[in-house]
Design a protein around this motif. Sequence first.
Motif, PDB file in Angstrom:
ATOM      1  N   ALA A  77      65.090  42.421  80.448  1.00 25.95           N
ATOM      2  CA  ALA A  77      65.796  41.505  81.333  1.00 25.95           C
ATOM      3  C   ALA A  77      66.486  40.401  80.550  1.00 25.95           C
ATOM      4  CB  ALA A  77      64.825  40.896  82.352  1.00 25.95           C
ATOM      5  N   LEU A  78      67.649  39.976  81.061  1.00 27.87           N
ATOM      6  CA  LEU A  78      68.361  38.850  80.470  1.00 27.87           C
ATOM      7  C   LEU A  78      67.670  37.548  80.865  1.00 27.87           C
ATOM      8  CD1 LEU A  78      72.105  39.768  81.101  1.00 27.87           C
ATOM      9  CD2 LEU A  78      71.042  39.452  78.865  1.00 27.87           C
ATOM     10  N   PRO A  79      67.528  36.609  79.929  1.00 24.51           N
ATOM     11  CA  PRO A  79      66.962  35.309  80.282  1.00 24.51           C
ATOM     12  C   PRO A  79      67.995  34.466  81.042  1.00 24.51           C
ATOM     13  CG  PRO A  79      67.566  35.357  77.957  1.00 24.51           C
ATOM     14  CD  PRO A  79      67.800  36.740  78.495  1.00 24.51           C
ATOM     15  N   ASP A  80      67.677  34.145  82.293  1.00 22.49           N
ATOM     16  CA  ASP A  80      68.541  33.308  83.131  1.00 22.49           C
ATOM     17  C   ASP A  80      69.966  33.870  83.181  1.00 22.49           C
ATOM     18  OD1 ASP A  80      69.442  31.336  84.755  1.00 22.49           O
ATOM     19  OD2 ASP A  80      68.994  29.671  83.404  1.00 22.49           O
ATOM     20  N   ASP A  81      70.102  35.081  83.736  1.00 22.24           N
ATOM     21  CA  ASP A  81      71.415  35.736  83.780  1.00 22.24           C
ATOM     22  C   ASP A  81      72.411  34.979  84.642  1.00 22.24           C
ATOM     23  OD1 ASP A  81      71.400  37.370  86.643  1.00 22.24           O
ATOM     24  OD2 ASP A  81      69.407  37.148  85.772  1.00 22.24           O
ATOM     25  N   GLN A 101      64.552  39.291  90.309  1.00 25.42           N
ATOM     26  CA  GLN A 101      65.948  38.913  90.547  1.00 25.42           C
ATOM     27  C   GLN A 101      66.797  38.944  89.278  1.00 25.42           C
ATOM     28  OE1 GLN A 101      67.062  38.344  93.708  1.00 25.42           O
ATOM     29  NE2 GLN A 101      64.964  38.926  94.300  1.00 25.42           N
ATOM     30  N   ALA A 102      66.280  39.509  88.215  1.00 30.29           N
ATOM     31  CA  ALA A 102      66.980  39.484  86.926  1.00 30.29           C
ATOM     32  C   ALA A 102      67.889  40.705  86.781  1.00 30.29           C
ATOM     33  CB  ALA A 102      65.974  39.443  85.782  1.00 30.29           C
ATOM     34  N   ALA A 103      68.768  40.652  85.789  1.00 33.87           N
ATOM     35  CA  ALA A 103      69.659  41.763  85.449  1.00 33.87           C
ATOM     36  C   ALA A 103      69.374  42.192  84.015  1.00 33.87           C
ATOM     37  CB  ALA A 103      71.122  41.353  85.598  1.00 33.87           C
ATOM     38  N   SER A 104      69.625  43.448  83.736  1.00 32.10           N
ATOM     39  CA  SER A 104      69.396  43.942  82.371  1.00 32.10           C
ATOM     40  C   SER A 104      70.616  43.756  81.478  1.00 32.10           C
ATOM     41  CB  SER A 104      69.012  45.424  82.406  1.00 32.10           C
ATOM     42  OG  SER A 104      70.082  46.210  82.914  1.00 32.10           O
ATOM     43  N   GLN A 105      71.781  43.499  82.082  1.00 34.93           N
ATOM     44  CA  GLN A 105      72.978  43.263  81.289  1.00 34.93           C
ATOM     45  C   GLN A 105      74.053  42.618  82.149  1.00 34.93           C
ATOM     46  OE1 GLN A 105      74.174  47.158  79.924  1.00 34.93           O
ATOM     47  NE2 GLN A 105      75.169  47.673  81.838  1.00 34.93           N
ATOM     48  N   LEU A 106      75.034  41.999  81.482  1.00 38.71           N
ATOM     49  CA  LEU A 106      76.220  41.454  82.136  1.00 38.71           C
ATOM     50  C   LEU A 106      77.430  42.235  81.649  1.00 38.71           C
ATOM     51  CD1 LEU A 106      75.635  37.586  81.818  1.00 38.71           C
ATOM     52  CD2 LEU A 106      75.255  39.019  83.837  1.00 38.71           C
ATOM     53  N   GLU A 107      78.246  42.706  82.578  1.00 37.12           N
ATOM     54  CA  GLU A 107      79.481  43.415  82.229  1.00 37.12           C
ATOM     55  C   GLU A 107      80.658  42.491  82.494  1.00 37.12           C
ATOM     56  OE1 GLU A 107      78.375  48.101  82.898  1.00 37.12           O
ATOM     57  OE2 GLU A 107      79.438  47.056  84.477  1.00 37.12           O
TER      58      GLU A 107
END
Length: 417
Positions: free
Chosen positions: A75-79, A221-227
């Motif tokens: 998970a991304l920290p604070d996406d 509520q986290a995301a594994s990546q941002l595109e």
Amino acid sequence: MFGPFECMVAWRYLRARKGERFVSITAAFSLLGIALGVAALIIVLAVMNGFRQDLIGRIIGLNGHLTVQPASGRALPDDAMLAGRLRGLPGVLQVSPTVEGQVLLTGEGGGASGGLVRGIAPEELQARAVIARGIRRGSLAEFGGEDTVVVGLRLAARMGLRIGDRLTLVLPQARGSDFGTAPKMRGFRVVAMFDVGMPEYDGRHIFIPLAAAQSLFGLEQAASQLELFVADPSQVAPVTTAVRQALAGQPLRITDWQGANSSIYAAVVVERNVMFLILTLIVLVAAFNIISSLTMLVKDKGRDIAILRTMGAGRGAILRIFLLCGATVGCGGTLIGFALGLGIATNFDSLRAGLLALEGTPLFRPELLYLTQLPAVVDPREVAQVLAMGLGLSLLATLYPSWRAARIDPAQALRHG
């Protein structure tokens, strides 16, 4: 530069007369060779540009132009904070939080396959033109909620799925239970199938709503990546630099589409450069034909040159006469090739449809069917380069024979003519 006298004599030398047809035929073949070489170069470059644009469009249409992932962990920290910071960067159009992971897929009919699941917000999936254009069955309007899935058409065919069927996603990670460990499973309803023309995507990718993916992978509520999507994908490097500076010091991995697909991108660029080199050699061979035909013309007209010299024509006039002869053949062939190549490249779609109808059978295998839909993209700068190269080679090819003609000694020519 060229006076009426030089133009008149050059035109008379280029016309076929009795006993001189061989030289004229050689000049005609030289003109045809350089015309075909220039036309082929323009057409192939346009088709290669279309292939590159279409291939890259399909790749970056499914994936972001830039991807921000955690250096370690899932998970991304604070996406949300990261996304807000990146949205303010110049050149960044959209930042989409997504969840991605490997799963095992099982269908109602017992079929099973590995797949790559991507969790994405429904409105963002509908905004991706490659997917929206590639929907073959079902509708993206039904994509939403917690139990809907969009699958690739080849994957659906391999597993025997139809619209409305249930597709079960099985996580390879195990979870604890009273009986030891068991895989985590969740069922989804197939609402649409897409076909973007690339087997590695159509036979492997599936899309589920972002909230469902977060729940499935236990990311809350986290995301594994941002595109990230940028204004000009071909100029992604400056935006990548800006993103790295904005996120400096954080444990993140930043990759742009060129780096992620470096082997494909490099292969397309190398193939285009090799084709340019090969077809340039065709134009170069045609330019050598101009040298040979003009040399034969000079040898054939030795007595005429001597007579012109004795009548007062200077070496400069003789030089200009044969320069004009060679330039007429070379530059004329280049301009004909330019018009032919540009005409075919700009009407490539119509010609391709006619060829397919005439052939009556597919030119490509089903997995390469998208090649029959490739556009031909004419780049004005490349066309200008080809035109300049053709004209330059044509003019250079005339220099040596023209110089030889100007150096002919009238007395020697008349004595041995």
